[in-house]
Scaffold this motif. Sequence first.
Motif, PDB file in Angstrom:
ATOM      1  N   SER A  22      -2.997 -67.282  -1.506  1.00 57.23           N
ATOM      2  CA  SER A  22      -3.490 -68.129  -2.599  1.00 57.23           C
ATOM      3  C   SER A  22      -3.642 -67.433  -3.940  1.00 57.23           C
ATOM      4  CB  SER A  22      -4.861 -68.716  -2.209  1.00 57.23           C
ATOM      5  OG  SER A  22      -4.808 -69.387  -0.965  1.00 57.23           O
ATOM      6  N   GLY A  23      -3.575 -66.118  -3.986  1.00 58.37           N
ATOM      7  CA  GLY A  23      -3.898 -65.393  -5.205  1.00 58.37           C
ATOM      8  C   GLY A  23      -2.802 -65.402  -6.253  1.00 58.37           C
ATOM      9  N   SER A  24      -3.182 -64.981  -7.454  1.00 56.91           N
ATOM     10  CA  SER A  24      -2.217 -64.835  -8.546  1.00 56.91           C
ATOM     11  C   SER A  24      -1.391 -63.577  -8.330  1.00 56.91           C
ATOM     12  CB  SER A  24      -2.965 -64.738  -9.879  1.00 56.91           C
ATOM     13  OG  SER A  24      -3.741 -63.536  -9.917  1.00 56.91           O
ATOM     14  N   ASP A  25      -0.338 -63.429  -9.115  1.00 55.56           N
ATOM     15  CA  ASP A  25       0.502 -62.227  -9.006  1.00 55.56           C
ATOM     16  C   ASP A  25      -0.314 -60.967  -9.263  1.00 55.56           C
ATOM     17  OD1 ASP A  25       2.706 -63.752  -8.401  1.00 55.56           O
ATOM     18  OD2 ASP A  25       3.485 -63.783 -10.464  1.00 55.56           O
ATOM     19  N   GLU A  26      -1.189 -61.025 -10.253  1.00 54.99           N
ATOM     20  CA  GLU A  26      -2.001 -59.856 -10.580  1.00 54.99           C
ATOM     21  C   GLU A  26      -2.976 -59.540  -9.451  1.00 54.99           C
ATOM     22  OE1 GLU A  26      -2.903 -56.547 -12.511  1.00 54.99           O
ATOM     23  OE2 GLU A  26      -1.364 -57.989 -13.153  1.00 54.99           O
ATOM     24  N   GLN A  27      -3.593 -60.567  -8.863  1.00 57.84           N
ATOM     25  CA  GLN A  27      -4.503 -60.350  -7.734  1.00 57.84           C
ATOM     26  C   GLN A  27      -3.764 -59.762  -6.541  1.00 57.84           C
ATOM     27  OE1 GLN A  27      -6.001 -64.328  -7.431  1.00 57.84           O
ATOM     28  NE2 GLN A  27      -7.825 -63.917  -8.663  1.00 57.84           N
ATOM     29  N   LYS A  28      -2.565 -60.212  -6.304  1.00 61.50           N
ATOM     30  CA  LYS A  28      -1.775 -59.670  -5.199  1.00 61.50           C
ATOM     31  C   LYS A  28      -1.464 -58.193  -5.420  1.00 61.50           C
ATOM     32  CE  LYS A  28       0.372 -64.088  -4.013  1.00 61.50           C
ATOM     33  NZ  LYS A  28       1.622 -64.885  -3.977  1.00 61.50           N
ATOM     34  N   LYS A  29      -1.069 -57.850  -6.641  1.00 65.74           N
ATOM     35  CA  LYS A  29      -0.790 -56.446  -6.940  1.00 65.74           C
ATOM     36  C   LYS A  29      -2.020 -55.580  -6.715  1.00 65.74           C
ATOM     37  CE  LYS A  29       2.713 -57.428 -10.469  1.00 65.74           C
ATOM     38  NZ  LYS A  29       3.040 -57.369 -11.929  1.00 65.74           N
ATOM     39  N   THR A  30      -3.175 -56.086  -7.146  1.00 62.63           N
ATOM     40  CA  THR A  30      -4.406 -55.298  -7.060  1.00 62.63           C
ATOM     41  C   THR A  30      -4.898 -55.185  -5.621  1.00 62.63           C
ATOM     42  OG1 THR A  30      -5.072 -55.978  -9.285  1.00 62.63           O
ATOM     43  CG2 THR A  30      -6.793 -55.127  -7.826  1.00 62.63           C
ATOM     44  N   VAL A  31      -5.023 -56.310  -4.923  1.00 56.43           N
ATOM     45  CA  VAL A  31      -5.640 -56.309  -3.600  1.00 56.43           C
ATOM     46  C   VAL A  31      -4.668 -55.844  -2.517  1.00 56.43           C
ATOM     47  CG1 VAL A  31      -6.747 -57.745  -1.840  1.00 56.43           C
ATOM     48  CG2 VAL A  31      -7.297 -58.085  -4.253  1.00 56.43           C
ATOM     49  N   LEU A  32      -3.468 -56.393  -2.508  1.00 54.58           N
ATOM     50  CA  LEU A  32      -2.505 -55.994  -1.482  1.00 54.58           C
ATOM     51  C   LEU A  32      -2.105 -54.531  -1.668  1.00 54.58           C
ATOM     52  CD1 LEU A  32      -2.526 -59.078  -1.232  1.00 54.58           C
ATOM     53  CD2 LEU A  32      -0.067 -58.992  -0.782  1.00 54.58           C
ATOM     54  N   GLY A  33      -1.836 -54.172  -2.921  1.00 52.73           N
ATOM     55  CA  GLY A  33      -1.524 -52.774  -3.184  1.00 52.73           C
ATOM     56  C   GLY A  33      -2.709 -51.870  -2.914  1.00 52.73           C
ATOM     57  N   GLY A  34      -3.911 -52.374  -3.187  1.00 51.14           N
ATOM     58  CA  GLY A  34      -5.113 -51.594  -2.918  1.00 51.14           C
ATOM     59  C   GLY A  34      -5.303 -51.299  -1.447  1.00 51.14           C
ATOM     60  N   LEU A  35      -5.070 -52.294  -0.585  1.00 50.19           N
ATOM     61  CA  LEU A  35      -5.196 -52.079   0.857  1.00 50.19           C
ATOM     62  C   LEU A  35      -4.192 -51.041   1.339  1.00 50.19           C
ATOM     63  CD1 LEU A  35      -6.211 -52.637   3.684  1.00 50.19           C
ATOM     64  CD2 LEU A  35      -4.770 -54.674   3.760  1.00 50.19           C
ATOM     65  N   VAL A  36      -2.962 -51.150   0.877  1.00 46.09           N
ATOM     66  CA  VAL A  36      -1.934 -50.179   1.257  1.00 46.09           C
ATOM     67  C   VAL A  36      -2.383 -48.764   0.918  1.00 46.09           C
ATOM     68  CG1 VAL A  36       0.393 -49.361   0.726  1.00 46.09           C
ATOM     69  CG2 VAL A  36      -0.021 -51.807   1.088  1.00 46.09           C
ATOM     70  N   ASN A  37      -3.089 -48.607  -0.201  1.00 50.39           N
ATOM     71  CA  ASN A  37      -3.508 -47.288  -0.670  1.00 50.39           C
ATOM     72  C   ASN A  37      -4.898 -46.867  -0.202  1.00 50.39           C
ATOM     73  OD1 ASN A  37      -1.156 -46.557  -2.258  1.00 50.39           O
ATOM     74  ND2 ASN A  37      -1.751 -48.184  -3.669  1.00 50.39           N
ATOM     75  N   GLY A  38      -5.477 -47.637   0.735  1.00 49.84           N
ATOM     76  CA  GLY A  38      -6.730 -47.201   1.336  1.00 49.84           C
ATOM     77  C   GLY A  38      -7.983 -47.805   0.747  1.00 49.84           C
ATOM     78  N   ARG A  39      -7.859 -48.879  -0.010  1.00 43.03           N
ATOM     79  CA  ARG A  39      -9.051 -49.560  -0.534  1.00 43.03           C
ATOM     80  C   ARG A  39      -9.668 -50.434   0.547  1.00 43.03           C
ATOM     81  NH1 ARG A  39     -10.161 -48.457  -6.256  1.00 43.03           N
ATOM     82  NH2 ARG A  39      -8.274 -47.412  -6.981  1.00 43.03           N
ATOM     83  N   VAL A  40     -10.969 -50.690   0.402  1.00 36.83           N
ATOM     84  CA  VAL A  40     -11.690 -51.549   1.337  1.00 36.83           C
ATOM     85  C   VAL A  40     -12.153 -52.802   0.607  1.00 36.83           C
ATOM     86  CG1 VAL A  40     -13.742 -51.768   2.808  1.00 36.83           C
ATOM     87  CG2 VAL A  40     -12.458 -49.618   2.762  1.00 36.83           C
ATOM     88  N   TYR A  41     -12.014 -53.944   1.283  1.00 39.91           N
ATOM     89  CA  TYR A  41     -12.462 -55.220   0.720  1.00 39.91           C
ATOM     90  C   TYR A  41     -13.362 -55.924   1.726  1.00 39.91           C
ATOM     91  CZ  TYR A  41      -8.753 -54.205  -2.558  1.00 39.91           C
ATOM     92  OH  TYR A  41      -7.972 -53.579  -3.491  1.00 39.91           O
ATOM     93  N   SER A  42     -14.247 -56.772   1.195  1.00 39.18           N
ATOM     94  CA  SER A  42     -15.186 -57.507   2.031  1.00 39.18           C
ATOM     95  C   SER A  42     -15.113 -58.986   1.669  1.00 39.18           C
ATOM     96  CB  SER A  42     -16.610 -56.977   1.806  1.00 39.18           C
ATOM     97  OG  SER A  42     -17.563 -57.715   2.543  1.00 39.18           O
ATOM     98  N   ILE A  43     -15.624 -59.829   2.559  1.00 39.32           N
ATOM     99  CA  ILE A  43     -15.685 -61.261   2.292  1.00 39.32           C
ATOM    100  C   ILE A  43     -17.124 -61.732   2.430  1.00 39.32           C
ATOM    101  CG2 ILE A  43     -15.078 -61.831   4.681  1.00 39.32           C
ATOM    102  CD1 ILE A  43     -13.626 -64.333   3.508  1.00 39.32           C
ATOM    103  N   ALA A  44     -17.577 -62.556   1.495  1.00 37.28           N
ATOM    104  CA  ALA A  44     -18.955 -63.048   1.477  1.00 37.28           C
ATOM    105  C   ALA A  44     -18.928 -64.564   1.625  1.00 37.28           C
ATOM    106  CB  ALA A  44     -19.656 -62.648   0.180  1.00 37.28           C
ATOM    107  N   MET A  45     -19.290 -65.022   2.821  1.00 38.62           N
ATOM    108  CA  MET A  45     -19.288 -66.451   3.068  1.00 38.62           C
ATOM    109  C   MET A  45     -20.635 -66.929   3.609  1.00 38.62           C
ATOM    110  SD  MET A  45     -16.357 -68.752   4.878  1.00 38.62           S
ATOM    111  CE  MET A  45     -16.152 -67.636   6.257  1.00 38.62           C
ATOM    112  N   SER A  46     -21.134 -66.335   4.689  1.00 42.09           N
ATOM    113  CA  SER A  46     -22.384 -66.795   5.305  1.00 42.09           C
ATOM    114  C   SER A  46     -23.576 -66.659   4.359  1.00 42.09           C
ATOM    115  CB  SER A  46     -22.671 -65.989   6.572  1.00 42.09           C
ATOM    116  OG  SER A  46     -21.711 -66.244   7.568  1.00 42.09           O
ATOM    117  N   GLU A  47     -24.541 -67.561   4.553  1.00 40.02           N
ATOM    118  CA  GLU A  47     -25.794 -67.537   3.797  1.00 40.02           C
ATOM    119  C   GLU A  47     -26.952 -67.741   4.765  1.00 40.02           C
ATOM    120  OE1 GLU A  47     -23.744 -69.652  -0.133  1.00 40.02           O
ATOM    121  OE2 GLU A  47     -25.603 -70.461   0.692  1.00 40.02           O
TER     122      GLU A  47
END
Length: 374
Positions: free
Chosen positions: A97-122
């Motif tokens: 669903s992301g934009s091209d820039e978001q894909k470059k940042t997040v997908l490329g970030g994961l490849v390079n060892g970045r960590v991401y989290s998801i915040a859904m529950s309350e």
Amino acid sequence: MSIDLSDEQKAFTEAVDDFCRREAGTREQRGDSPHHPGLYRKMADLGWLGVTIPEEYGGSGAGMLDTCLFLEHVAYGQAPVGGFTTSAIVAAAVQRSGSDEQKKTVLGGLVNGRVYSIAMSEPEAGSDVANLSCRAVRTDDDWIVNGQKTWCSNAHLADAILLVARTGGRPGEHAGLTMLMVPADAPGLRISGIETMGGKEVNDLYFTDVRLPADAVVGTVDKGWQQLMAGLNTERLILAALMLGTAQRAFDDALDFIRQRKQFGRPVGSFQALRHRVADLATEIECCRLLVHRVATLADRDPDKVLPRESSMVKLKTTEVARQVALAGMQMMGGYGYATEYDMERHVRATLVSTIYGGTSEIQRDIIGKTYGL
């Protein structure tokens, strides 16, 4: 359906197994944290974190079956790279669903060892996702976020957090939810760890006038629920693959123990009660492996098709079996299974929570029932 692997897949799993033996083969190497940044970085350098990321963003462009194989063998090898799970889920959402820039940042970030989290529950919205109340309000130039999230895995490790917030409608409605990317160091965001049986894995998040740019939205405003549903296959397969590897490890650890432990003059594994238990557990694990591989193959065959029944089945069956195996392993090992000297108590803790996160077993059963018109 056959689960015969290609030569490339066999070589890949063997390489992961060898890495885990060398780099995470002892408790001293693994440490006490669910995530070891050094090991995670080494996996990134090997290109493994990008297993399912398209080649244009630095990944290998493989499918869900290869991702499941990776996760199964990482879990079996007990490599402490817990940050990969949420990162892969976030990357998949951005890829869809992301934009091209978001894909470059997040997908490329994961490849390079970045960590991401998801915040859904309350606090008042766990299984009942429609009851979310954390709100993002649009101003002329940006978004202002206020509210609380809870049980956010790996938020304390993350570079950024995929937030599911209410931008329209009211609590109780699926309409009006939106995904936004939030830098973990955003002013006004406070991350507070929750102490659990598994150590520091999950967090409370407090948003106080957190300001995000307009392009922080992932996908379409107010369509976050539909975007979440499109990711069911990925999330549930990832969790199932992890528990498949954990179940196999718990089984093998218990089997090694009962082959050596002697009582009444012979190995305890030679008694019929334990032999039959081992036979049942081994059969259940093999059923889970067939199911994981089948659903992953279906997902690869048509990546845009949501598989609510199959994805719920694979998550339900594999997590329930993993819990059964770990508890049985502890019982067969007696007091030693409860001692921190052995890994079985870790397996128990990991598998107990697996039937809760990512949609409880009760929710999975309800979804499966609904697919049969009930």
